[in-house]
Design a protein around this motif. Sequence first.
Motif, mmCIF file in Angstrom:
data_model
loop_
_atom_site.group_PDB
_atom_site.id
_atom_site.type_symbol
_atom_site.label_atom_id
_atom_site.label_comp_id
_atom_site.label_asym_id
_atom_site.label_seq_id
_atom_site.Cartn_x
_atom_site.Cartn_y
_atom_site.Cartn_z
ATOM 1 N N VAL A 1 0.847 -1.199 0.000
ATOM 2 C CA VAL A 1 0.000 0.000 0.000
ATOM 3 C C VAL A 1 0.883 1.250 0.000
ATOM 4 C CG1 VAL A 1 -1.628 1.356 1.362
ATOM 5 C CG2 VAL A 1 -2.004 -1.087 1.049
ATOM 6 N N ASP B 1 -5.333 0.844 -1.302
ATOM 7 C CA ASP B 1 -5.841 -0.057 -0.260
ATOM 8 C C ASP B 1 -6.062 -1.440 -0.850
ATOM 9 O OD1 ASP B 1 -6.768 -0.894 2.175
ATOM 10 O OD2 ASP B 1 -8.815 -0.150 1.882
ATOM 11 N N GLN C 1 -8.661 -4.539 0.144
ATOM 12 C CA GLN C 1 -9.780 -4.930 1.008
ATOM 13 C C GLN C 1 -10.214 -6.354 0.692
ATOM 14 O OE1 GLN C 1 -12.824 -1.998 0.298
ATOM 15 N NE2 GLN C 1 -11.884 -0.482 1.663
#
Length: 587
Positions: free
Chosen positions: A20, A90, A92
């Motif tokens: 990230v 990000d 997820q």
Amino acid sequence: MPLDGIFLHQLNQELADALVGGRVDRVHQPARETVVLSMRSQGGTQKLLLCASASNPRAHLTTLPQDNPMNPPMFCMLMRKHLSGAKLLDIQQQGLDRVLHLHFETTNELGDRVVLTLSMEIMGRHSNLILVDEHGRVIDAVKRITDEMSRVRPVLPGMPYTPVPAKSRLSIFTATPAQILEALRAGRDGELSKALQEVLEGMSPLVCREIAHQVARGEQVLVSQLDGELETRLKFFLSQLSDQLREGRTQPTMLVDPQGRPKDFSYLEIHQYGVALVCRPYSTYSQLLDQFYSERDRIDRVHQRGADLLKLLVNLTERTTRKLNAQREELRQSQGREQWKELGDLLSANIYQLEKGMSSVTVQNYYAPDAPEIQIPLDPMLTPSKNIQRYYTRYRKADTAQRKLQELIAQGEAELDYFDTVLDELSRASLESELLAIREELAGQGYVRKNSRKGGRQEGRKLSPLRYRSDDGFLILCGRNNLQNERLSLKDSRNGDIWFHTQKIPGSHVVVVTQGQRPPDRTLEQAAVIAACNSKARDSGKVAVDYTEIRNVRKHPSGKPGLVLYEPYQTAVVEPDQALAQRLLEK
């Protein structure tokens, strides 16, 4: 599959910490369903592998070399267009499903900042890698799914992206052991491990079997058989596992058999197999997956890209075997050639009895004890002298056939040995360049057509021998194919170097580069292990490895690449140790 939702949860944290904030530097597509993103960040450059194959779907960091096609596929070009220079915002996970959404910030064609999502869906044969635009529409996917293929969830460019349907199950992160036990009781009765898999989200069969194994002490138990003690033990182990996961006290673990072959993996130690499988810990989840799937990917790539070579070698082996069997039978029949000469001699000695038109003649056999009478068939259409010559001609043909057949049989046996070595090369090939080198070798022997592409031969020549470094600091070289074996053993090595090869088993030539020094026994033993690991006997328990000074190695009379003779020599018996070979390999 072992890569369950909870394993992916642990892996996701590792990927987020490493990637990230980094930017996409390069995009490669080494295989039809595999994409590698080279990510640049403050910690350096790392490669993220995303694979959507039906057999080995996964996502992890990789350090292993990947061969890339000369012409990148269309999906690779599209990924380069949209993600080159993009910043990873990000990663997820969708609940505890095996789905990762990688969100990238990039600039579109109008210069506006947009967020694109790369969805990695790890779902067995339904696995996919889908690029989604800022409006939630599919830009493209590595596997396009049409309406005919799936009416429930088609995946095509321009269509809205539909998330993977989630199943209603309990999460071990939020549910208490009592709630899990209540859900087990409310469900259908069955074996405990299968019931746990139906109730808990993101749990693989392996982990569920491990919980049931710990609860029932290795016995099989049904949900309806859970009494007070078993319920207490189940709650304890569920609570213990929940605490481990929340506190991050997990351990990337690979299960290997006694020969070191990977069988399974998990995020905790597995005890259900006893001594049949050994737990091997790893420092990171990516390192674990990289090692576990490298062997599977190698086999898949060989099967896909080397299928024509495998078929060719099998056909050549079968054809040569049939020809050898026929030649051996013909040789067996020619063993009675002396009989034709004796009959010709007897007819010559009794030519005065012969007349044209006779179908046989009875004479004394002076070659047998007591000289018994023998009847010799004749061709009534031939003169006496031609009948005699007929038997001498048979003798000469049989005599010539025996000499030629012995040569042909020796050539055929050498050819079978050669095919066996090439099959071993093919079984161990892990890179496209190694397959190209094998094609080049077979083309040089006239078994396949030469590659007309200009880059084909150059690709094969880029290969260099595998380099190992013994614990004593000695360089150990290992050939990858027969041409390289021959060059290493007969051209590049020096007289003082030590040569290794498995005894009467196809394998690589291994050379310890001594530079005039005497290698210690530990180096010699490690070289023998490397020779065993790079041979057809790599999965055996004990392997005999011959070794000698390189000066004693000479080319085989058949002239086939990689076939040599050596004498004198010594023999060491070692166990193939892939872990040792990997540790000594220079990356």
